[in-house]
Design an enzyme around this catalytic site. Structure first.
Site, PDB file in Angstrom:
ATOM      1  N   ASP A  25      11.254 -21.762 -10.775  1.00 10.65           N
ATOM      2  CA  ASP A  25      11.661 -20.386 -11.047  1.00 10.65           C
ATOM      3  C   ASP A  25      12.827 -20.451 -12.046  1.00 10.65           C
ATOM      4  OD1 ASP A  25      11.937 -17.560 -10.688  1.00 10.65           O
ATOM      5  OD2 ASP A  25      13.653 -17.952  -9.384  1.00 10.65           O
ATOM      6  N   ASP A  27      15.468 -17.417 -13.210  1.00 10.67           N
ATOM      7  CA  ASP A  27      16.721 -16.729 -12.856  1.00 10.67           C
ATOM      8  C   ASP A  27      17.250 -17.253 -11.515  1.00 10.67           C
ATOM      9  OD1 ASP A  27      16.884 -14.608 -14.974  1.00 10.67           O
ATOM     10  OD2 ASP A  27      14.969 -14.011 -14.104  1.00 10.67           O
TER      11      ASP A  27
END
Lengths: 309, 309
Positions: A25, A27
């Protein structure tokens, strides 16, 4: 049942031997807005040097794959080919073209990333930009609706307005018009502040409340992004793939839904306390939110690589 | 279990003897936007002549009690004192003042009706009107928040915007700030058109998704409006009160929640088929949506009065 163990030196060799592909992932894992999370560049380089395949996977739809590839370079990361980036803007265009064999126009509540991906797939659209209410109530009956619209795609859009919800729900009153949402995150990650930045989930919930319909959701924890990955990169084997994320509501259940190993890092949205809370719960729903391992940050993942080599 | 019987001549005498007070929903029952539903004026007059107490009760928050009283006169209805009108704009001000003994300022997502009611109760507020996004993302951190805000009231507002959701959710990140919603209707009644006019439920769902909190909802099917009625008009006895409405999701379960008799009219949102569907369901939730009686419209209610006299 997942253990939510801290990943330590004694598990490290077995751990690194258990996967060939890592999904990161973005952010809260490798960057915070426009700042690298300390150690991210180093750790990514070391994982690559181990011969692992690195893929980036994000619910964020505001950028296209090309824009993300550019962001990696701008922030000083090693360059990443856009084919290794799976964002929900891409997933929306992919879904329409590959799954629905879509013909017609999209009514888009979304921003530049989605515009770019739709354009790249040759899908025409209407909708982006400001669309405020004007005039009096009676005139709304005459808001023009485009008869070519055959799908409504709802995503993050800072220009969300009453008129946009009105248009989307009106298009969706025809049950043959497809309804696609990028992701249901209620908030945008916005570190170090007391303000709350609404996420795409707010906008999708507003539209679906008026439409009285449920959208197909593409982002994590739903599994469509992994389907995209497996279609695009044939040799990705779920049993030998690790998902690294900061969000117990999206990244970890996504990993569990797709049969992946999961590692939580504590540099983003979720905390270890939350993970322990889900671990103690008897609900199957909560159990899906428990990662196999956790680490304070991506930096410690890189340090463990040094220790096994 | 409610029977959902057509109200016929043979039940009429017993029926009219069973209540002293009638609560009429407005949109889809006595009027459609600005047109009387045929027979409404006649029926209301006849019920009044029978000595029944008539009260109007609406989830609509866009007008104040005073504005509704004016609307009755303008549409040629007999004049209605504002004390007999219970709308959710009034309920919001009533709740803040009478229940919460509210001190401080309200952040209001709402329109003129709510502004008037808050002003009448001496409650200060901020928020109404357009509030579009301007500038770039980084500047949002500096959107001013008013430190005097101690409650967020969310209602129907055609100027709903990303910035408004942002402000509301940011205020609500302080758990001591109250969170009140007027009603959860997903659509506004908008007869004779294929367009869908989003209701307050869309806006509340957007805010609560970002806030990660549940609001207190004042409108039907919740019972707060009936609590207001009983506080304001002491002699209203629930066991001798009839609720007349067009909406199986709000009016009828409201009546059931408050222990009232219920009559569905088919001039608004809900259909007899839907009522039959709920009647056939085993779910307690669905059973609450089944009215005691139904009639095609308010006109037939007046015609039955002629037959029993």
């Amino acid at each position: 049942m997942a253990a939510c163990r801290e990943l330590r030196k004694e598990h490290a060799k077995e751990f690194f031997e258990s996967f060939d592909t890592v999904l990161f992932d973005c952010d809260g894992v490798i960057w915070d807005a426009n700042d690298e999370i300390p150690g991210a560049k180093d750790t990514l380089r070391k994982i690559k040097e181990m011969g692992k395949r690195i893929i980036f996977i994000t619910n964020n739809s505001t950028k296209s794959r090309t824009q993300y590839a550019k962001k990696f370079t701008e922030l000083g990361f090693e360059s990443v080919p856009k084919e290794r980036i799976f964002c929900t803007s891409f997933a929306a265009a992919h879904y329409l073209k590959e799954k629905l064999k879509f013909q017609g126009k999209v009514y888009l509540i979304g921003e530049a990333g989605l515009e770019e991906e739709l354009t790249e797939y040759g899908i025409s659209y209407t909708g982006p930009g400001p669309d405020p209410v004007t005039g009096i109530q009676k005139e709304w009956l005459h808001i023009p609706l485009d008869p070519e619209v055959r799908a409504v795609v709802v995503s993050y859009d800072v220009h969300i307005s009453y008129v946009k919800i009105f248009r989307a729900a009106s298009y969706l009153s025809d049950p043959s018009v497809a309804f696609v949402g990028t992701e249901m995150d209620g908030r945008k990650h916005y570190p170090g502040t007391h303000v709350v930045k609404p996420g795409t989930g707010c906008i999708i919930n507003a539209v679906k409340t008026a439409a009285l319909r449920e959208p197909l959701i593409l982002g994590k924890p739903e599994s469509y992004l992994f389907e995209c990955i497996q279609q695009s990169i044939k040799e990705v084997d779920q049993s030998r793939t690790l998902m690294v994320g900061d969000n117990l509501h999206t990244d970890i259940p996504f990993g569990r839904n797709c049969g992946l190993k999961t590692l939580l890092v504590l540099t983003g949205i979720s905390t270890l306390e939350e993970a322990r809370h889900f671990q103690a719960s008897n609900s199957i729903h909560d159990q899906k939110k428990v990662p196999n391992f956790y680490l304070p940050s991506i930096k410690e993942l890189g340090e463990l690589i040094d220790k096994v080599q």
